[in-house]
Scaffold this active site. Sequence first.
Site, PDB file in Angstrom:
ATOM      1  CB  SER A 145      26.223  17.518  11.718  1.00  0.00           C
ATOM      2  OG  SER A 145      27.274  16.628  11.505  1.00  0.00           O
ATOM      3  CD  GLU A 197      29.837  12.822   9.260  1.00  0.00           C
ATOM      4  OE1 GLU A 197      29.644  12.376   8.126  1.00  0.00           O
ATOM      5  OE2 GLU A 197      30.866  12.585   9.925  1.00  0.00           O
ATOM      6  CE1 TYR A 224      23.237  12.973  12.390  1.00  0.00           C
ATOM      7  CE2 TYR A 224      25.253  13.642  11.282  1.00  0.00           C
ATOM      8  CZ  TYR A 224      24.375  13.758  12.341  1.00  0.00           C
ATOM      9  OH  TYR A 224      24.637  14.664  13.338  1.00  0.00           O
TER      10      TYR A 224
HETATM   11  N1  LIG Z   1      28.055  14.773  19.031  1.00  0.00           N
HETATM   12  C1  LIG Z   1      28.506  15.228  17.878  1.00  0.00           C
HETATM   13  O1  LIG Z   1      29.689  15.060  17.529  1.00  0.00           O
HETATM   14  C2  LIG Z   1      27.603  16.029  16.961  1.00  0.00           C
HETATM   15  C3  LIG Z   1      28.180  16.815  15.947  1.00  0.00           C
HETATM   16  C4  LIG Z   1      27.338  17.591  15.148  1.00  0.00           C
HETATM   17  C5  LIG Z   1      25.974  17.574  15.342  1.00  0.00           C
HETATM   18  N2  LIG Z   1      25.440  16.761  16.317  1.00  0.00           N
HETATM   19  C6  LIG Z   1      24.003  16.781  16.496  1.00  0.00           C
HETATM   20  O2  LIG Z   1      23.764  17.355  17.774  1.00  0.00           O
HETATM   21  C7  LIG Z   1      22.620  16.758  18.380  1.00  0.00           C
HETATM   22  C8  LIG Z   1      23.010  16.197  19.723  1.00  0.00           C
HETATM   23  O3  LIG Z   1      24.027  15.218  19.547  1.00  0.00           O
HETATM   24  P1  LIG Z   1      24.362  14.137  20.657  1.00  0.00           P
HETATM   25  O4  LIG Z   1      25.761  13.719  20.436  1.00  0.00           O
HETATM   26  O5  LIG Z   1      23.938  14.635  21.982  1.00  0.00           O
HETATM   27  O6  LIG Z   1      23.397  12.933  20.192  1.00  0.00           O
HETATM   28  P2  LIG Z   1      22.788  11.719  21.058  1.00  0.00           P
HETATM   29  O7  LIG Z   1      23.580  11.518  22.303  1.00  0.00           O
HETATM   30  O8  LIG Z   1      22.635  10.568  20.130  1.00  0.00           O
HETATM   31  O9  LIG Z   1      21.348  12.239  21.472  1.00  0.00           O
HETATM   32  C9  LIG Z   1      20.291  12.276  20.570  1.00  0.00           C
HETATM   33  C10 LIG Z   1      19.034  12.624  21.320  1.00  0.00           C
HETATM   34  O10 LIG Z   1      17.935  12.655  20.401  1.00  0.00           O
HETATM   35  C11 LIG Z   1      16.865  11.926  20.983  1.00  0.00           C
HETATM   36  N3  LIG Z   1      15.943  11.423  19.966  1.00  0.00           N
HETATM   37  C12 LIG Z   1      16.227  10.656  18.896  1.00  0.00           C
HETATM   38  N4  LIG Z   1      15.118  10.399  18.204  1.00  0.00           N
HETATM   39  C13 LIG Z   1      14.109  11.020  18.840  1.00  0.00           C
HETATM   40  C14 LIG Z   1      12.719  11.117  18.612  1.00  0.00           C
HETATM   41  N5  LIG Z   1      12.126  10.519  17.568  1.00  0.00           N
HETATM   42  N6  LIG Z   1      11.978  11.855  19.479  1.00  0.00           N
HETATM   43  C15 LIG Z   1      12.557  12.448  20.549  1.00  0.00           C
HETATM   44  N7  LIG Z   1      13.858  12.386  20.826  1.00  0.00           N
HETATM   45  C16 LIG Z   1      14.624  11.671  19.974  1.00  0.00           C
HETATM   46  C17 LIG Z   1      17.558  10.827  21.755  1.00  0.00           C
HETATM   47  O11 LIG Z   1      16.674  10.219  22.642  1.00  0.00           O
HETATM   48  P3  LIG Z   1      16.977   8.762  23.292  1.00  0.00           P
HETATM   49  O12 LIG Z   1      17.879   9.032  24.459  1.00  0.00           O
HETATM   50  O13 LIG Z   1      15.639   8.278  23.646  1.00  0.00           O
HETATM   51  O14 LIG Z   1      17.656   7.944  22.229  1.00  0.00           O
HETATM   52  C18 LIG Z   1      18.663  11.615  22.414  1.00  0.00           C
HETATM   53  O15 LIG Z   1      18.166  12.325  23.522  1.00  0.00           O
HETATM   54  C19 LIG Z   1      22.116  15.731  17.371  1.00  0.00           C
HETATM   55  O16 LIG Z   1      21.153  16.352  16.575  1.00  0.00           O
HETATM   56  C20 LIG Z   1      23.349  15.410  16.537  1.00  0.00           C
HETATM   57  O17 LIG Z   1      22.987  14.932  15.271  1.00  0.00           O
HETATM   58  C21 LIG Z   1      26.231  16.020  17.145  1.00  0.00           C
END
Ligand SMILES: NC(=O)c1ccc[n+]([C@@H]2O[C@H](COP(=O)([O-])OP(=O)(O)OC[C@H]3O[C@@H](n4cnc5c(N)ncnc54)[C@H](OP(=O)(O)O)[C@@H]3O)[C@@H](O)[C@H]2O)c1
Length: 340
Positions: A132, A134, A155
């Site tokens: 990320s 971040e 984070y």
């Molecule tokens: N969106 C952004 O701007 C951005 C930017 C840079 C990096 N990222 C990274 O990219 C990835 C995807 O982002 P996103 O925006 O799609 O995030 P998100 O919508 O918050 O999705 C996170 C996912 O992780 C799952 N999860 C969390 N804890 C878990 C656990 N203990 N065991 C199994 N599954 C678990 C969640 O499951 P539940 O549905 O059950 O909660 C959800 O499916 C993340 O790693 C995030 O940190 C995102």
Amino acid sequence: MKKNKSAFITGITGQDGSYLAELLLKKNYTVHGLIRRTSVLNIDRIQEIIDKYEKIRKLKIHYIDVTDTSSITNLILKYKPNEFYNLAAMSHVGISFFTGEATLNINSLACYRILESIMKNHKSCKFYQASSSEMFGSSKPPQNEKTEFNPQSPYGVSKVAAFHTTKYFRQAHGIFASNGILFNHESPRRGLNFVTRKITHSLARILIGKEKKIELGDISTKRDWGHSKDYVRGIWMMMQQKKADDFVLSTGINYSIEDFVKKVFRILNLDWKKFVTTNNKAYLRPSEVRNLKGDSSKARKILKWKPKYNLDDLCLDMLKSDLKLYGMTLDEAKKIAKKL
Ligand SMILES: NC(=O)c1ccc[n+]([C@@H]2O[C@H](COP(=O)([O-])OP(=O)(O)OC[C@H]3O[C@@H](n4cnc5c(N)ncnc54)[C@H](OP(=O)(O)O)[C@@H]3O)[C@@H](O)[C@H]2O)c1
């Protein structure tokens, strides 16, 4: 005949996981989604692909928490996937200030354990880590693959640890392990407690009289916002390379949260100042990342990736979707807005 590929996705129920699964299924992959068991089934974002692909066995859902290493290992041994996308995370920066230990366990240690399992059990599996912007924290923009990491939250710290873990397994053990350093990306599927979605969703609720004000924190911070659909395409492209590497994905343009608010309210010709309060203490963080703007020239050159959506497209897509959620078209919303 060439066998179709298979992929594991952790975080498939999330924003990116759901779009990535759709993309891979369209490309004829067999997709294994690893989801954690919750008391209320949380599969809204993937219901459509479950209906379409589960019965023809192209999509398989497994109940596995990403911190449950032995179960993940069992699954790797059973299915020997070609690609492993590690997207699961405690992904909310603000919440991570209160849940540091869990954040590191889910975001950092799980990454280490999965890679160790791949190394011991299925070394040819390609691995993607969701890193990320971040991680850059307070480093000056524009940020690229060579910029120093200065994380400002648990984070950010957790993602730096996972980033280096991924690089370590690549360099020391020859695993195909790549980091995508993604700048903020949003969509109608963004979680409701992320600021962009909070704005479009609350505005829809204001129109139907369910909310009066949108309370925000510091709206001067700047982010480089793209659309999740563009970014999952970039993620897949990274995994199709001959060599594993680290890539920034970003639009290269940044805006303040205030700009985002203005753009969304302008779609309905509303004066945002009447409906938004700022500097609410509840949303101020112990340390804030003030300015993120990505330089994705490496991805543009090597992967030939570039985003299709700009911020105006993104705001419109998100607002239209939230209006639809409350039974309104854009034209209907504009008429209601005139009376506010
Ligand atoms: N969106 C952004 O701007 C951005 C930017 C840079 C990096 N990222 C990274 O990219 C990835 C995807 O982002 P996103 O925006 O799609 O995030 P998100 O919508 O918050 O999705 C996170 C996912 O992780 C799952 N999860 C969390 N804890 C878990 C656990 N203990 N065991 C199994 N599954 C678990 C969640 O499951 P539940 O549905 O059950 O909660 C959800 O499916 C993340 O790693 C995030 O940190 C995102």
